[in-house]
Scaffold this motif. Structure first.
Motif, PDB file in Angstrom:
ATOM      1  N   VAL A 251      52.387  55.578   9.641  1.00 25.93           N
ATOM      2  CA  VAL A 251      51.754  55.214  10.910  1.00 25.93           C
ATOM      3  C   VAL A 251      51.266  53.780  10.774  1.00 25.93           C
ATOM      4  N   VAL A 252      51.770  52.895  11.617  1.00 22.03           N
ATOM      5  CA  VAL A 252      51.393  51.482  11.562  1.00 22.03           C
ATOM      6  C   VAL A 252      50.363  51.226  12.655  1.00 22.03           C
ATOM      7  N   GLY A 253      49.161  50.839  12.231  1.00 22.47           N
ATOM      8  CA  GLY A 253      48.079  50.587  13.164  1.00 22.47           C
ATOM      9  C   GLY A 253      47.053  51.690  13.125  1.00 22.47           C
ATOM     10  N   ALA A 254      45.817  51.347  12.740  1.00 26.82           N
ATOM     11  CA  ALA A 254      44.741  52.339  12.629  1.00 26.82           C
ATOM     12  C   ALA A 254      43.722  52.175  13.739  1.00 26.82           C
ATOM     13  N   GLY A 255      44.222  51.853  14.939  1.00 28.31           N
ATOM     14  CA  GLY A 255      43.376  51.941  16.119  1.00 28.31           C
ATOM     15  C   GLY A 255      43.270  53.403  16.535  1.00 28.31           C
ATOM     16  N   PRO A 256      42.632  53.684  17.676  1.00 30.82           N
ATOM     17  CA  PRO A 256      42.442  55.078  18.079  1.00 30.82           C
ATOM     18  C   PRO A 256      43.734  55.885  18.153  1.00 30.82           C
TER      19      PRO A 256
ATOM     20  N   ARG B  23      41.027  50.532   7.310  1.00 31.92           N
ATOM     21  CA  ARG B  23      41.610  51.283   6.187  1.00 31.92           C
ATOM     22  C   ARG B  23      40.553  52.178   5.546  1.00 31.92           C
ATOM     23  N   GLN B  24      39.324  51.680   5.446  1.00 29.63           N
ATOM     24  CA  GLN B  24      38.255  52.491   4.884  1.00 29.63           C
ATOM     25  C   GLN B  24      37.938  53.671   5.800  1.00 29.63           C
ATOM     26  N   HIS B  25      37.998  53.435   7.103  1.00 25.47           N
ATOM     27  CA  HIS B  25      37.781  54.519   8.069  1.00 25.47           C
ATOM     28  C   HIS B  25      38.827  55.612   7.882  1.00 25.47           C
ATOM     29  N   VAL B  26      40.070  55.215   7.675  1.00 22.69           N
ATOM     30  CA  VAL B  26      41.151  56.187   7.440  1.00 22.69           C
ATOM     31  C   VAL B  26      40.834  57.036   6.212  1.00 22.69           C
ATOM     32  N   ALA B  27      40.424  56.381   5.146  1.00 21.08           N
ATOM     33  CA  ALA B  27      40.110  57.102   3.911  1.00 21.08           C
ATOM     34  C   ALA B  27      38.921  58.030   4.093  1.00 21.08           C
ATOM     35  N   ASP B  28      37.880  57.548   4.769  1.00 16.01           N
ATOM     36  CA  ASP B  28      36.646  58.315   4.913  1.00 16.01           C
ATOM     37  C   ASP B  28      36.775  59.469   5.893  1.00 16.01           C
ATOM     38  N   GLN B  29      37.419  59.227   7.033  1.00 12.50           N
ATOM     39  CA  GLN B  29      37.423  60.215   8.113  1.00 12.50           C
ATOM     40  C   GLN B  29      38.680  61.081   8.166  1.00 12.50           C
ATOM     41  N   LEU B  30      39.801  60.575   7.631  1.00  7.10           N
ATOM     42  CA  LEU B  30      41.040  61.346   7.659  1.00  7.10           C
ATOM     43  C   LEU B  30      41.490  61.790   6.267  1.00  7.10           C
ATOM     44  N   GLY B  31      40.929  61.152   5.238  1.00  5.73           N
ATOM     45  CA  GLY B  31      41.314  61.507   3.876  1.00  5.73           C
ATOM     46  C   GLY B  31      42.745  61.148   3.546  1.00  5.73           C
ATOM     47  N   LEU B  32      43.256  60.081   4.159  1.00  3.64           N
ATOM     48  CA  LEU B  32      44.634  59.665   3.943  1.00  3.64           C
ATOM     49  C   LEU B  32      44.697  58.310   3.246  1.00  3.64           C
ATOM     50  N   VAL B  33      45.849  58.025   2.651  1.00  2.00           N
ATOM     51  CA  VAL B  33      46.092  56.732   2.018  1.00  2.00           C
ATOM     52  C   VAL B  33      46.332  55.684   3.094  1.00  2.00           C
TER      53      VAL B  33
ATOM     54  N   SER C 136      40.444  74.445  16.146  1.00  2.00           N
ATOM     55  CA  SER C 136      40.610  74.851  14.748  1.00  2.00           C
ATOM     56  C   SER C 136      39.920  73.908  13.772  1.00  2.00           C
ATOM     57  N   GLY C 137      39.350  72.809  14.284  1.00  2.99           N
ATOM     58  CA  GLY C 137      38.665  71.848  13.439  1.00  2.99           C
ATOM     59  C   GLY C 137      39.564  70.833  12.782  1.00  2.99           C
ATOM     60  N   GLN C 138      40.869  70.851  13.109  1.00  5.47           N
ATOM     61  CA  GLN C 138      41.795  69.887  12.512  1.00  5.47           C
ATOM     62  C   GLN C 138      41.729  68.519  13.172  1.00  5.47           C
ATOM     63  N   LEU C 139      41.177  68.470  14.370  1.00  7.71           N
ATOM     64  CA  LEU C 139      40.879  67.197  15.032  1.00  7.71           C
ATOM     65  C   LEU C 139      39.389  67.144  15.301  1.00  7.71           C
ATOM     66  N   ARG C 140      38.782  66.012  14.966  1.00  3.70           N
ATOM     67  CA  ARG C 140      37.348  65.815  15.166  1.00  3.70           C
ATOM     68  C   ARG C 140      37.110  64.465  15.829  1.00  3.70           C
ATOM     69  N   ALA C 141      36.049  64.387  16.620  1.00  9.62           N
ATOM     70  CA  ALA C 141      35.718  63.135  17.299  1.00  9.62           C
ATOM     71  C   ALA C 141      35.554  62.000  16.303  1.00  9.62           C
ATOM     72  N   SER C 142      34.974  62.281  15.138  1.00  9.71           N
ATOM     73  CA  SER C 142      34.693  61.242  14.144  1.00  9.71           C
ATOM     74  C   SER C 142      35.948  60.584  13.604  1.00  9.71           C
ATOM     75  N   MET C 143      37.106  61.203  13.819  1.00  9.90           N
ATOM     76  CA  MET C 143      38.355  60.602  13.340  1.00  9.90           C
ATOM     77  C   MET C 143      38.632  59.262  14.017  1.00  9.90           C
ATOM     78  N   MET C 144      38.152  59.095  15.261  1.00  9.51           N
ATOM     79  CA  MET C 144      38.349  57.802  15.916  1.00  9.51           C
ATOM     80  C   MET C 144      37.055  57.208  16.471  1.00  9.51           C
ATOM     81  N   LEU C 145      36.078  58.030  16.783  1.00 10.39           N
ATOM     82  CA  LEU C 145      34.871  57.547  17.446  1.00 10.39           C
ATOM     83  C   LEU C 145      33.912  56.881  16.465  1.00 10.39           C
ATOM     84  N   ASN C 146      33.446  55.669  16.805  1.00 13.72           N
ATOM     85  CA  ASN C 146      32.427  55.019  15.966  1.00 13.72           C
ATOM     86  C   ASN C 146      31.416  54.196  16.762  1.00 13.72           C
TER      87      ASN C 146
END
Length: 342
Positions: A168-173, A199-209, A301-311
């Motif tokens: 996925v290219v681009g870590a906007g919403p 990139r840090q948001h991706v690691a913290d909120q999505l747990g992805l590389v 199911s909790g697989q999507l959360r507001a915190s994944m994009m909302l800040n």
């Protein structure tokens, strides 16, 4: 007639308050009281004068959570007092795209908050067919269902399945939503963005590389994370022409590129790479009810959360003053939600 407040973008870079009559719901419509509204890239581009298919003056706002206040004649499916989210796409239902089930790219599509006035107002009257019951979802999260649905549509366009390598290219919403939904599909997801903050948001909120595509070692790192090969699928959510032009070089032979980010101008794709890899190139626009339903299921199911994009959060009452400093000039803004405190 009862009045209400609306925030109007009169012309690029100028927002003004207006007092308007509160609308009465027509047949088949519901009058809704806005509770929260997300701020989209479309709103930002409209403010700066760079949004395609847009005219002024306009009331922005298409990522909406609201409460049903009243129903017009024959309106069914929701009840007063119910919390709802908006599917803001009004399709003609008659063109070839609509008849084939692609209401998201209707030839005559009208998007609430883009082609017609939207939710940066106290109340709005909309067709009940555009509403989703979301009583179990918080108003803040419900305002994000629409951008998550755009991400879900892109993932569906890409045909993502379990164990595939997806970049996925681009870590906007939208990119964050794509990454989260692809991961929920079981894919091996890597995110690329030049912003260390994102990139840090991706690691913290999505747990992805998350990798930096500007690094000299990016290609090597990408292959390392993909088991020594390039990803099978790239979903570009940047809207950046340089990134979009380069997407074909990031997939393996036989791979697929999906553009969900929108660029106003032309793209130049390297044809030798495109043909050599027998690549598949797809566009992704808006979303359908199927995508909205999937997002609601993943939220439940909790697989999507507001915190994944909302800040960031803002107040509607001061939005005319805060929009430029806290949205336009906020380099650390990923996604903002407006609260309509009354």
């Amino acid at each position: 007639m009862t009045t209400m407040k609306a925030l109007v973008i009169a012309e690029p870079r100028r927002m003004v308050w207006a007092t308007r009559d509160r609308p009465a719901p027509a047949a088949g419509e519901a009058l809704i009281k806005i509770l929260t509204a997300g701020i989209c890239g479309t709103d930002i581009h409209a403010w700066s004068g760079n949004q395609p298919f847009f005219s002024y003056p306009r009331v922005l706002g298409h990522e909406i959570c609201a409460e049903v206040v009243a129903l017009g004649r024959g309106a069914e499916g929701v009840e007063p007092g119910q919390r709802v989210a908006l599917m803001p796409y009004i399709a003609c239902l008659h063109c070839d795209a609509c008849q084939s089930g692609k209401t998201n790219c209707c030839e005559q599509i009208s998007v609430i908050g883009v082609h017609q006035d939207g939710g940066f107002s106290d109340y709005l009257s909309v067709p009940v067919s555009t509403l989703l019951a979301v009583d179990e979802v918080t108003p803040e999260a419900a305002a994000l269902i629409e951008p998550f649905a755009i991400s879900a549509h892109a993932v569906r366009r890409a045909g993502v399945t379990a164990d595939e390598q997806v970049l996925v290219v681009g870590a906007g919403p939208i990119g964050l939503g794509v990454a989260a939904i692809a991961a929920a599909s079981g894919a091996q997801v890597i995110v690329a963005d030049t912003s260390a903050f994102r990139r840090q948001h991706v690691a913290d909120q999505l747990g992805l590389v998350a990798l930096n595509p500007a690094d000299a070692a990016f290609d090597a790192a990408l292959r390392e994370q993909s088991g020594g090969r390039l990803p099978l699928k790239v979903i570009d959510a940047t809207g950046n022409p340089a990134a979009m032009n380069n997407a074909v070089s990031l997939i393996r032979h036989g791979g697929t590129v999906v553009y969900v980010g929108l660029h106003k101008g032309d793209l130049v794709i390297p044809d030798s790479e495109f043909h050599k890899k027998e690549a598949t190139l797809l566009g992704s626009r808006n979303a359908t009810r199927e995508d909205f339903d999937r997002v609601c299921s993943l939220m439940a199911s909790g697989q999507l959360r507001a915190s994944m994009m909302l800040n960031h959060s803002l107040a509607f009452s001061t939005l005319d003053e805060t929009f430029e400093p806290q949205v336009i000039n906020n380099r650390e803004l990923i996604k903002g939600v407006i609260h309509f405190d009354r």
